[in-house]
Design a protein around this motif. Structure first.
Motif, PDB file in Angstrom:
ATOM      1  N   GLU A  65     -53.168  16.386  28.422  1.00 55.80           N
ATOM      2  CA  GLU A  65     -53.698  15.689  27.281  1.00 55.80           C
ATOM      3  C   GLU A  65     -54.190  14.208  27.850  1.00 55.80           C
ATOM      4  OE1 GLU A  65     -51.172  15.546  24.132  1.00 55.80           O
ATOM      5  OE2 GLU A  65     -51.282  17.563  23.636  1.00 55.80           O
ATOM      6  N   ARG A  66     -55.115  13.784  27.427  1.00 56.24           N
ATOM      7  CA  ARG A  66     -55.762  12.504  27.874  1.00 56.24           C
ATOM      8  C   ARG A  66     -54.647  11.238  27.177  1.00 56.24           C
ATOM      9  NH1 ARG A  66     -61.829  10.879  26.488  1.00 56.24           N
ATOM     10  NH2 ARG A  66     -62.080  12.390  28.517  1.00 56.24           N
ATOM     11  N   PHE A  67     -54.298  10.360  28.341  1.00 58.63           N
ATOM     12  CA  PHE A  67     -53.747   9.314  27.720  1.00 58.63           C
ATOM     13  C   PHE A  67     -54.282   8.291  27.056  1.00 58.63           C
ATOM     14  CE2 PHE A  67     -51.904   4.887  28.670  1.00 58.63           C
ATOM     15  CZ  PHE A  67     -50.829   5.313  28.237  1.00 58.63           C
ATOM     16  N   GLU A  68     -53.997   7.932  25.847  1.00 57.00           N
ATOM     17  CA  GLU A  68     -54.526   6.977  25.010  1.00 57.00           C
ATOM     18  C   GLU A  68     -53.917   5.655  25.026  1.00 57.00           C
ATOM     19  OE1 GLU A  68     -55.227   8.542  21.140  1.00 57.00           O
ATOM     20  OE2 GLU A  68     -56.536  10.135  21.980  1.00 57.00           O
ATOM     21  N   MET A  69     -54.632   4.596  25.295  1.00 52.48           N
ATOM     22  CA  MET A  69     -53.844   3.295  24.982  1.00 52.48           C
ATOM     23  C   MET A  69     -54.186   2.551  23.589  1.00 52.48           C
ATOM     24  SD  MET A  69     -55.107   1.839  28.925  1.00 52.48           S
ATOM     25  CE  MET A  69     -54.374   0.494  28.734  1.00 52.48           C
ATOM     26  N   GLU A  70     -53.321   1.778  23.412  1.00 47.60           N
ATOM     27  CA  GLU A  70     -53.397   0.846  21.948  1.00 47.60           C
ATOM     28  C   GLU A  70     -53.257  -0.488  22.567  1.00 47.60           C
ATOM     29  OE1 GLU A  70     -50.895   2.451  18.945  1.00 47.60           O
ATOM     30  OE2 GLU A  70     -51.829   4.366  18.824  1.00 47.60           O
ATOM     31  N   ASN A  71     -53.920  -1.349  21.826  1.00 45.98           N
ATOM     32  CA  ASN A  71     -53.868  -2.868  21.932  1.00 45.98           C
ATOM     33  C   ASN A  71     -53.472  -3.325  20.647  1.00 45.98           C
ATOM     34  OD1 ASN A  71     -55.012  -2.738  24.475  1.00 45.98           O
ATOM     35  ND2 ASN A  71     -57.049  -2.920  23.981  1.00 45.98           N
ATOM     36  N   GLU A  72     -52.295  -4.106  20.652  1.00 50.61           N
ATOM     37  CA  GLU A  72     -51.971  -4.707  19.471  1.00 50.61           C
ATOM     38  C   GLU A  72     -51.913  -6.339  19.709  1.00 50.61           C
ATOM     39  OE1 GLU A  72     -48.052  -2.878  18.743  1.00 50.61           O
ATOM     40  OE2 GLU A  72     -48.893  -0.972  17.984  1.00 50.61           O
ATOM     41  N   GLY A  73     -52.009  -7.125  18.809  1.00 52.72           N
ATOM     42  CA  GLY A  73     -51.987  -8.714  18.803  1.00 52.72           C
ATOM     43  C   GLY A  73     -51.198  -9.099  17.759  1.00 52.72           C
ATOM     44  N   VAL A  74     -50.683 -10.282  17.860  1.00 50.59           N
ATOM     45  CA  VAL A  74     -49.914 -11.188  16.771  1.00 50.59           C
ATOM     46  C   VAL A  74     -50.867 -12.434  16.923  1.00 50.59           C
ATOM     47  CG1 VAL A  74     -47.904 -12.277  16.308  1.00 50.59           C
ATOM     48  CG2 VAL A  74     -47.973  -9.951  17.288  1.00 50.59           C
ATOM     49  N   ASN A  75     -51.108 -12.944  15.786  1.00 47.01           N
ATOM     50  CA  ASN A  75     -51.658 -14.097  15.332  1.00 47.01           C
ATOM     51  C   ASN A  75     -50.446 -15.269  15.091  1.00 47.01           C
ATOM     52  OD1 ASN A  75     -54.391 -13.280  15.700  1.00 47.01           O
ATOM     53  ND2 ASN A  75     -54.316 -12.974  13.543  1.00 47.01           N
ATOM     54  N   HIS A  76     -50.635 -16.198  16.256  1.00 49.75           N
ATOM     55  CA  HIS A  76     -49.436 -17.234  16.053  1.00 49.75           C
ATOM     56  C   HIS A  76     -50.006 -18.419  15.156  1.00 49.75           C
ATOM     57  CE1 HIS A  76     -46.676 -15.262  18.625  1.00 49.75           C
ATOM     58  NE2 HIS A  76     -47.547 -14.795  19.453  1.00 49.75           N
ATOM     59  N   LEU A  77     -49.201 -18.792  14.284  1.00 45.79           N
ATOM     60  CA  LEU A  77     -49.389 -20.056  13.365  1.00 45.79           C
ATOM     61  C   LEU A  77     -48.829 -21.225  14.201  1.00 45.79           C
ATOM     62  CD1 LEU A  77     -49.537 -18.562   9.860  1.00 45.79           C
ATOM     63  CD2 LEU A  77     -51.449 -18.754  11.350  1.00 45.79           C
ATOM     64  N   TYR A 243     -71.544  -9.892   7.700  1.00 44.50           N
ATOM     65  CA  TYR A 243     -70.934 -10.568   8.917  1.00 44.50           C
ATOM     66  C   TYR A 243     -69.526 -10.264   8.741  1.00 44.50           C
ATOM     67  CZ  TYR A 243     -68.297 -14.391   6.923  1.00 44.50           C
ATOM     68  OH  TYR A 243     -67.581 -15.203   6.237  1.00 44.50           O
ATOM     69  N   TRP A 244     -68.898 -10.046   9.956  1.00 44.51           N
ATOM     70  CA  TRP A 244     -67.439  -9.733  10.171  1.00 44.51           C
ATOM     71  C   TRP A 244     -66.680 -10.524  10.852  1.00 44.51           C
ATOM     72  CZ3 TRP A 244     -71.484  -6.142  10.006  1.00 44.51           C
ATOM     73  CH2 TRP A 244     -71.463  -4.848   9.280  1.00 44.51           C
ATOM     74  N   ASP A 245     -65.535 -10.480  10.320  1.00 44.43           N
ATOM     75  CA  ASP A 245     -64.555 -11.378  11.135  1.00 44.43           C
ATOM     76  C   ASP A 245     -63.447 -10.477  11.420  1.00 44.43           C
ATOM     77  OD1 ASP A 245     -62.335 -13.167  12.045  1.00 44.43           O
ATOM     78  OD2 ASP A 245     -62.642 -14.373  10.375  1.00 44.43           O
ATOM     79  N   THR A 246     -63.242 -10.100  12.710  1.00 42.76           N
ATOM     80  CA  THR A 246     -62.351  -9.100  13.501  1.00 42.76           C
ATOM     81  C   THR A 246     -60.880  -9.438  13.086  1.00 42.76           C
ATOM     82  OG1 THR A 246     -62.391 -10.308  15.661  1.00 42.76           O
ATOM     83  CG2 THR A 246     -63.953  -8.570  15.260  1.00 42.76           C
ATOM     84  N   ARG A 247     -60.468 -10.400  12.968  1.00 38.34           N
ATOM     85  CA  ARG A 247     -59.282 -10.676  12.454  1.00 38.34           C
ATOM     86  C   ARG A 247     -58.859 -10.280  11.190  1.00 38.34           C
ATOM     87  NH1 ARG A 247     -60.154 -17.023  13.921  1.00 38.34           N
ATOM     88  NH2 ARG A 247     -61.987 -16.414  12.431  1.00 38.34           N
ATOM     89  N   LYS A 248     -59.961 -10.018  10.327  1.00 39.73           N
ATOM     90  CA  LYS A 248     -59.774  -9.356   8.921  1.00 39.73           C
ATOM     91  C   LYS A 248     -59.979  -8.066   8.734  1.00 39.73           C
ATOM     92  CE  LYS A 248     -60.880 -13.839   6.782  1.00 39.73           C
ATOM     93  NZ  LYS A 248     -61.559 -14.686   5.964  1.00 39.73           N
ATOM     94  N   GLY A 249     -60.244  -7.308   9.881  1.00 42.52           N
ATOM     95  CA  GLY A 249     -60.514  -5.948   9.809  1.00 42.52           C
ATOM     96  C   GLY A 249     -61.812  -5.344  10.004  1.00 42.52           C
ATOM     97  N   GLY A 250     -62.293  -4.153   9.558  1.00 44.33           N
ATOM     98  CA  GLY A 250     -63.474  -3.570   9.812  1.00 44.33           C
ATOM     99  C   GLY A 250     -64.365  -3.797   8.500  1.00 44.33           C
ATOM    100  N   GLN A 251     -64.194  -4.138   7.352  1.00 37.57           N
ATOM    101  CA  GLN A 251     -64.744  -4.300   6.119  1.00 37.57           C
ATOM    102  C   GLN A 251     -65.633  -5.649   6.328  1.00 37.57           C
ATOM    103  OE1 GLN A 251     -65.145  -2.152   3.726  1.00 37.57           O
ATOM    104  NE2 GLN A 251     -63.786  -0.814   4.581  1.00 37.57           N
ATOM    105  N   PRO A 252     -66.767  -5.608   5.854  1.00 37.83           N
ATOM    106  CA  PRO A 252     -67.564  -6.970   6.046  1.00 37.83           C
ATOM    107  C   PRO A 252     -67.013  -8.166   4.983  1.00 37.83           C
ATOM    108  CG  PRO A 252     -68.823  -5.164   4.813  1.00 37.83           C
ATOM    109  CD  PRO A 252     -67.575  -4.635   5.498  1.00 37.83           C
ATOM    110  N   VAL A 253     -66.971  -9.351   5.631  1.00 40.49           N
ATOM    111  CA  VAL A 253     -66.469 -10.273   4.907  1.00 40.49           C
ATOM    112  C   VAL A 253     -67.469 -10.842   3.733  1.00 40.49           C
ATOM    113  CG1 VAL A 253     -65.674 -12.760   4.795  1.00 40.49           C
ATOM    114  CG2 VAL A 253     -65.241 -11.184   6.759  1.00 40.49           C
TER     115      VAL A 253
END
Length: 470
Positions: A65-77, A243-253
């Motif tokens: 099976e193909r190895f799938e990678m996932e990228n995860e991030g955290v927004n620090h305030l 327009y989109w803000d990638t920090r808010k997901g895939g739905q248009p702002v």
């Protein structure tokens, strides 16, 4: 009530019990040869028999099976504030800073750090750590290699019904991501089950999109904001702007209203170089260029109707569409979009069936060679002078034609027939080669004359020597 019937069978009715045991081989029956069959025997000579003196081996294949990678991030305030201080309230933070600045420990710490910083500044002023010691050395030339481009990754449309990759946009910070707009531009041929989604791909993970953009209508154009890498603006097939803000997901702002949007698909979106970094404008085949501010997409800030008569009539306006195509490159499908990375190392090509091919060009195509800029400038200057000469020539011939038509040209009998570019090029080439041949003949005559003069001097010297001997 459960009804159970038990079948009973004696052990003797099962048959003889099988008892297996290890024992050596033994002969039970020996069949002797039949002499009467010897008459049917046919001797064959020679006899070829092939044998393989190798051990038996087996082969087994496994498709992993193909190895799938996932990228995860955290927004620090912003942190480090006491619990009673809200970092979002400017008055509370200013009051707390003033309180800390009056503390004696804070003052002593700043004074101690100031002496260390002063020492480092004096060191930087005394020694230039960025000094170039070998400025006069010529840089090594890049090895001559034929121009080439190799395929690094292929990003395919994950949907069953394939769509056209209509626009590409590189991530402004490092170009590690590629935003691709997918849409079907064949009018009334799109299926009801066709997806409206567009994707942002990570160059290191072609198996799955990094982010899925979900517009209300398929995207025809999509552009990253050069000042804020989290913001994207897109033009839809139905003429709306989103327009989109990638920090808010895939739905248009935010989405523009239909009545103030384009009437045709939005083929072009470009960000403007403004202080706020929120202004852009769009172009469509409906003949309009609209200016937008993404902070308020309810209606455009300015409208330009592309009417060449400058009357502003929308019915007479010309549509705007941008198409980039490179016929010499990597693809079995028609290319619809092409985008070059800022440093010129990678090229993204989008095909009609939604396949995005990432190319890496050779160093000879993206590295500036020595004197390359000067040579290109000299070539452009030479071509500019040539165009000016040709324009002056055509202007002179038109003037003579006009003078002759008006009957004012009496004494001037010059051939004024206007030449075609092909004929003029042939005439110039002919004159050039005639000048070269004349120069060659002149040099040959000069060389013959020089040899003749040398021969005369030699003959005179020989006659003089002969006269002396006599």
């Amino acid at each position: 009530m459960e009804i159970v019937y038990v079948y009973v069978k004696k052990r003797s009715e099962f048959g003889r019990q099988c008892n297996f045991s290890d024992r050596p081989a033994e002969t039970n029956v020996d069949i002797q040869p039949d002499p009467s069959q010897a008459t049917n025997f046919i001797e064959r000579d020679p006899i070829d028999a092939a044998i393989q003196c190798a051990s038996d081996m087996s082969e087994h294949e496994v498709n992993t099976e193909r190895f799938e990678m996932e990228n995860e991030g955290v927004n620090h305030l912003e942190g480090g504030w006491p619990k009673d201080v809200n970092p979002l309230e400017m008055e509370q933070t200013i009051r707390f800073r003033k309180k800390v600045e009056k503390d004696e420990n804070y003052v002593n710490t700043i004074i101690q750090l100031g002496s260390l910083m002063e020492h480092c500044i004096k060191q930087n002023n005394a020694i230039n750590i960025y000094e170039e010691y070998f400025d006069e050395e010529e840089t090594a030339d890049v090895a001559d290699e034929p121009p080439s481009a190799k395929t690094i990754n292929v990003f395919r449309d994950p949907n069953v019904i394939k769509r056209t990759a209509t626009h590409l946009s590189w991530h402004p910070d490092g170009s590690k991501k590629l935003a691709v707009a997918y849409s079907s531009l064949e009018f009334q041929r799109s299926s009801k089950d066709m997806s409206y989604e567009s994707y942002i791909w990570d160059l290191e993970n072609p198996n799955r999109p990094d982010l899925v953009l979900r517009p209300s209508s398929p995207l025809v154009s999509l552009e990253y904001n050069p000042k804020d890498s989290h913001i994207l603006v897109g033009g839809c097939y139905n003429g709306q702007i989103a327009y989109w803000d990638t920090r808010k997901g895939g739905q248009p702002v935010e989405l523009s209203t239909v009545e103030f949007s384009h009437r045709d698909p939005v083929y072009g979106m470009i960000w403007l170089q403004s202080k706020t970094g929120t202004e852009c404008f769009s172009a469509s085949t409906d003949g309009q260029v609209l200016w937008w501010d993404i902070r308020k997409l309810t209606e455009p800030t300015e409208t330009l109707v592309m009417d060449i008569s400058r009357k502003g009539v929308l019915e007479n306006a010309l549509g705007a569409i941008a198409l980039e195509f490179e016929p010499t490159m990597v693809c079995d499908e028609p290319l619809f979009s092409l985008r070059l990375q800022d440093n010129g190392r990678f090229i993204g090509c989008g095909s009609k069936l939604g396949t995005v091919t990432l190319l890496e060009v050779s160093s000879g195509l993206c590295t500036l060679q020595r004197n390359e800029k000067n040579l290109a400038t000299a070539m452009f200057e030479r071509e500019t002078k040539r165009e000016k000469i040709l324009e002056a020539r055509h202007r002179e011939m038109r003037l003579k034609e006009r003078t002759k038509a008006e009957g004012k040209e009496e004494d001037v009998k010059v051939e004024t027939e206007e030449e075609k570019p092909e004929e003029q090029l042939a005439r110039v080439q002919k004159e050039f080669f005639e000048i070269i041949e004349a120069e060659i003949r002149r040099k040959e005559r000069a060389a013959k004359l020089s040899r003749a003069q040398e021969k005369e001097v030699t003959d005179e010297n020989e006659d003089e020597d002969l006269y002396k001997e006599e």
